[in-house]
Design an enzyme around this catalytic site. Structure first.
Site, PDB file in Angstrom:
ATOM      1  N   GLU A 162      11.578   4.787 -17.788  1.00 55.58           N
ATOM      2  CA  GLU A 162      10.489   5.554 -18.398  1.00 55.58           C
ATOM      3  C   GLU A 162      10.189   5.077 -19.814  1.00 55.58           C
ATOM      4  OE1 GLU A 162      11.150   9.786 -16.007  1.00 55.58           O
ATOM      5  OE2 GLU A 162      11.854   9.569 -18.081  1.00 55.58           O
TER       6      GLU A 162
ATOM      7  N   SER B  93      17.322  17.624 -17.528  1.00 56.73           N
ATOM      8  CA  SER B  93      16.490  18.818 -17.598  1.00 56.73           C
ATOM      9  C   SER B  93      17.170  19.907 -18.398  1.00 56.73           C
ATOM     10  CB  SER B  93      16.195  19.337 -16.182  1.00 56.73           C
ATOM     11  OG  SER B  93      15.476  20.553 -16.237  1.00 56.73           O
TER      12      SER B  93
ATOM     13  N   LYS C 139      20.145  17.739 -12.673  1.00 55.63           N
ATOM     14  CA  LYS C 139      19.047  16.777 -12.565  1.00 55.63           C
ATOM     15  C   LYS C 139      19.266  15.629 -13.547  1.00 55.63           C
ATOM     16  CE  LYS C 139      14.023  16.696 -12.074  1.00 55.63           C
ATOM     17  NZ  LYS C 139      13.661  15.569 -12.937  1.00 55.63           N
TER      18      LYS C 139
ATOM     19  N   HIS D 203       0.831  -1.221   0.000  1.00 47.46           N
ATOM     20  CA  HIS D 203       0.000   0.000   0.000  1.00 47.46           C
ATOM     21  C   HIS D 203       0.857   1.259   0.000  1.00 47.46           C
ATOM     22  CE1 HIS D 203      -3.513  -2.540   1.015  1.00 47.46           C
ATOM     23  NE2 HIS D 203      -2.649  -3.170   1.816  1.00 47.46           N
TER      24      HIS D 203
END
Length: 473
Positions: A339, A326, A332, A196
């Site tokens: 992905e 980025s 970053k 969860h």
């Protein structure tokens, strides 16, 4: 009849039942391919982009020519040049001549004629005739002898899919090995398991990666089993499975010949009328590809979540840094490999719906939608094949664990009390958990401070082999 001995670079003229058309003089394809290329400008994805399918179709045509020759309906000389032309296609020559869009009406007839025309015109060249001189060797009368699109197209599709699956399985094996290696590397590294999205009980990173390996192995087994469905073919069924225009003995001999050419155990379907309209094997394969995509996507989601951070997320794993992340935020780095795995898997899962719709929509004695089934299966398998290798080599192999941080999370986590519940009892465990929650203290320190257990016993219980592995019977 075709006009021959044209001036240099002038088109040749061919005819069909609709009329006459000029065909480029150097083209191995003919008038039916030309018309289809004009009619079907749909996806921009051409048959020539699927060399495996072209090789498979050429192999089927080669088997048919050999079979026809053995049955006495095709001469030695014609058989010889058809086989020679097929061998060139199998060797990846002339694939640029397959100019058709993969999306097409006609249940693949245009693809079959593209194959027939290329083989016929190359065979004519080998014989010393002009391309298009079909009185000497005809795409339909000779290359397509004893055949129909409705038995050659699905047979070629099954031959191609078997080869595609073999390549996919080899790349899945690479990914499976990567997960196994990572599970060994991180075998005793503790981390918190979660349910969860909340802290649950401790586990090892090795167990997590071993679970990923098991997922891939299960899908490998399913896809391997699916390959058996592609060895049942309907050659000799011709138009609808009744065998019209195929000589006696053609079906069995053609399957035997295809077996000899490929080394794969092709056999003729028991009911050719049923087989000629049935697309269930493609649905089964598509479902297995969907399952694989779901597994891969789930794993990619997990790794993106567990590598989130690097300072404000879970930060359990460090994924390999593949590229700057980025255009505005210096420093970053994004989890680009998981992905892209997710995106490919989304696409494959969508493909499955298209294939089910196409299979369900076949009417009466023929499913006319096999071209869209073929396109989507080829596309889906290609994507999964590429993704498995990319995922393994550009992500999994280079994953590092933030082990000190993860170990600290385990020792300071309230979920740790669950592992100690059998030794402390439920009431004492609840007391420790509540106090840890209220004070922010660690379960480990509270147990020692309350003298609920001595340090040696506690440390022993918290060893990975005592805490995270099922007890032997």
């Amino acid at each position: 009849m075709t006009t021959v001995n044209n001036p240099q670079n002038a088109p040749r003229q061919e005819h069909d039942l609709i009329g006459y058309r000029d065909v480029p003089i150097d083209a191995y394809y003919g008038i039916q391919t030309l018309r289809a290329s004009e009619n079907f400008t749909v996806s921009g994805v051409r048959l020539c982009q699927f060399s495996t399918f072209i090789r498979a179709f050429a192999t089927v045509k080669k088997a048919a020519a050999i079979t026809n020759n053995k049955l006495g309906v095709l001469s030695d000389s014609i058989k010889g040049v058809i086989v020679a032309a097929c061998d060139e296609l199998i060797a990846d020559k002339h694939h640029e001549q397959f100019i058709l869009d993969m999306f097409q009406g006609g249940a693949g007839t245009s693809t079959n004629m593209n194959v027939n025309e290329v083989i016929a015109n190359r065979a004519l060249e080998i014989l010393g005739y002009e391309k298009g001189d079909y009185e000497q060797l005809h795409p339909n009368n000779h290359v397509n002898l004893s055949q129909s699109t409705n038995d050659t197209y699905p047979t070629a599709l099954k031959v191609a899919l078997d080869e595609y699956c073999a390549l996919l399985l080899s790349k899945m094996q690479i990914l499976h090995k990567s997960f196994i290696n990572k599970s060994i590397e991180l075998a005793d590294q503790l981390k918190m398991g979660r349910t969860h999205l909340q802290d649950a009980v401790p586990m090892t990173a090795g167990q997590e990666f071993n679970a990923f390996a098991t997922m891939i192995k299960k899908e490998m087994d399913r896809i391997e089993a699916t390959r058996d469905l592609f060895y049942e073919i309907n050659m000799g069924g011709t138009a609808i499975g009744t065998g019209l225009n195929a000589p006696a003995g053609y079906s069995q001999l053609c399957a035997q010949t295809l077996h000899k050419l490929t080394g794969r155990p092709y056999y003729i379907a028991e009911d050719l009328v049923q087989s000629s309209q049935d697309t269930s094997a493609y649905v089964v394969l598509s479902g297995n590809l969907r399952l694989l995509a779901a597994r891969l996507s789930k794993i990619a989601h997990d790794l993106r979540l567990e590598s989130s951070g690097p300072r404000a997320g879970l930060a359990q794993y460090c994924l390999p840094e593949m590229q700057p992340g980025s255009s505005i935020m210096p420093g970053k780095v994004n989890p680009v490999i998981p992905e892209v795995v997710n995106q490919a898997c989304f696409h494959v899962m969508g493909i499955d719906h298209t294939i089910i719709m196409a299979a369900e929509s076949g009417q009466l004695q023929l499913n006319v939608f096999e071209p869209v089934i073929a396109f989507n299966l080829f596309t889906g398998i290609n994507m999964l094949t590429n993704i498995c290798e990319i995922f393994a080599t550009r992500c999994i192999d280079g994953i590092k664990m933030n082990d000190d941080y993860c170990n600290g999370q385990v020792l300071n986590n309230i979920g740790l009390v669950t592992a100690l519940n059998p030794h402390l009892g439920y009431e004492s465990s609840s007391y420790v958990a509540k106090k840890a929650q209220e004070t922010g203290g660690s379960v480990y320190d509270i147990i020692l401070a309350e003298k609920l257990m001595d340090k040696a016993t506690l440390d022993n219980l918290l060893l990975p082999e005592n805490m995270v592995y099922p007890k032997a019977d």
